[in-house]
Enzyme design. Structure first.
Site, PDB file in Angstrom:
ATOM      1  N   ARG A  86     -12.437  91.192  38.578  1.00  0.00           N
ATOM      2  CA  ARG A  86     -11.091  90.607  38.663  1.00  0.00           C
ATOM      3  C   ARG A  86     -10.553  90.612  40.088  1.00  0.00           C
ATOM      4  NH1 ARG A  86      -7.740  91.007  33.748  1.00  0.00           N
ATOM      5  NH2 ARG A  86      -9.148  91.349  32.021  1.00  0.00           N
TER       6      ARG A  86
ATOM      7  N   LYS B 108     -12.128  80.666  55.484  1.00  0.00           N
ATOM      8  CA  LYS B 108     -12.552  81.459  56.641  1.00  0.00           C
ATOM      9  C   LYS B 108     -12.432  80.558  57.872  1.00  0.00           C
ATOM     10  CE  LYS B 108     -15.894  84.509  54.366  1.00  0.00           C
ATOM     11  NZ  LYS B 108     -17.322  84.918  54.350  1.00  0.00           N
TER      12      LYS B 108
ATOM     13  N   ASP C  87     -16.029  78.109  54.046  1.00  0.00           N
ATOM     14  CA  ASP C  87     -16.365  78.859  55.254  1.00  0.00           C
ATOM     15  C   ASP C  87     -16.912  77.913  56.318  1.00  0.00           C
ATOM     16  OD1 ASP C  87     -18.922  78.657  54.032  1.00  0.00           O
ATOM     17  OD2 ASP C  87     -18.910  80.754  53.450  1.00  0.00           O
TER      18      ASP C  87
ATOM     19  N   ILE D  94     -17.900  88.561  50.751  1.00  0.00           N
ATOM     20  CA  ILE D  94     -17.088  89.014  49.629  1.00  0.00           C
ATOM     21  C   ILE D  94     -17.697  88.628  48.294  1.00  0.00           C
ATOM     22  CG2 ILE D  94     -14.911  89.079  50.897  1.00  0.00           C
ATOM     23  CD1 ILE D  94     -14.329  86.287  49.831  1.00  0.00           C
TER      24      ILE D  94
ATOM     25  N   GLU E  18     -12.159  74.562  45.099  1.00  0.00           N
ATOM     26  CA  GLU E  18     -13.278  75.324  45.642  1.00  0.00           C
ATOM     27  C   GLU E  18     -12.898  76.798  45.727  1.00  0.00           C
ATOM     28  OE1 GLU E  18     -16.329  75.872  46.018  1.00  0.00           O
ATOM     29  OE2 GLU E  18     -16.954  74.585  47.667  1.00  0.00           O
TER      30      GLU E  18
END
Length: 181
Positions: free
Chosen positions: A171, A134, A106, A156, A102
């Protein structure tokens, strides 16, 4: 530090590609050590984990197979809390060691649903490998066996992670800095 714009949001570099690859290499070594001799099936969760999966697989030192599933629980920048299975697993996994790959864990809701679906098919064991975790956002109990990096609750993009479909191609990993008009 680099700044990128995606739609209405600005993002700044958060984790460099070099650091990501160092952590992916570490995780691959841990998996190769722990699962040597088991010929596991890696189940990559699309779309977000495609870069992590590719880099991880190249670094594994063991015979293994790979398959892909697609689950969805996000809209925009937040989880909907509802998981939809979009593409299923065709392999027979009974008696097999499964490693779910994965991009990010979160809330854990998506992962819990996937584990329940896989357990119904009688695998020997299920392990989780995630690029990002997270911990402060988890809403369910999960045993995440392999974690490349633990991060705060920032939104993000990059290295496979997206904002409304955009940003997966970068990247590095970027975190949101502000919203623009």
């Amino acid at each position: 530090m680099s700044v990128i714009q995606i739609k209405d949001k600005r993002f700044e570099t958060f984790i460099s590609e070099e650091r990501i690859l160092e952590e992916v290499t570490r995780v691959a070594k841990e998996i190769s050590r722990d699962l040597q001799g088991s010929s596991p099936l890696f189940v990559s969760v699309l779309n977000g984990s495609f870069m992590f999966t590719a880099d991880l697989m190249k670094r594994l030192d063991m015979p293994c197979e790979i398959s892909f599933v697609k689950l969805a629980s996000y809209e925009g920048t937040s989880s909907t809390g509802k998981v939809k299975e979009l593409v299923g697993l065709n392999e027979d996994i009974a008696g097999r060691t499964i490693v779910i790959v994965e991009d990010i864990v979160d809330t854990g809701i998506t992962m819990k649903r996937l584990i329940e679906t896989l357990r119904a098919r009688n695998p020997k064991e299920i392990r989780i490998a995630t690029l990002l975790l997270k911990p402060d956002k988890l809403q369910v109990e999960l045993d995440v066996h392999y974690v490349a990096m633990r991060i705060p609750n920032d939104f993000i993009v990059g290295y496979g992670l997206d904002y409304d479909g955009f940003g997966r191609n970068y990247r590095d990993i970027y975190k949101v800095t502000d919203e623009t008009e």
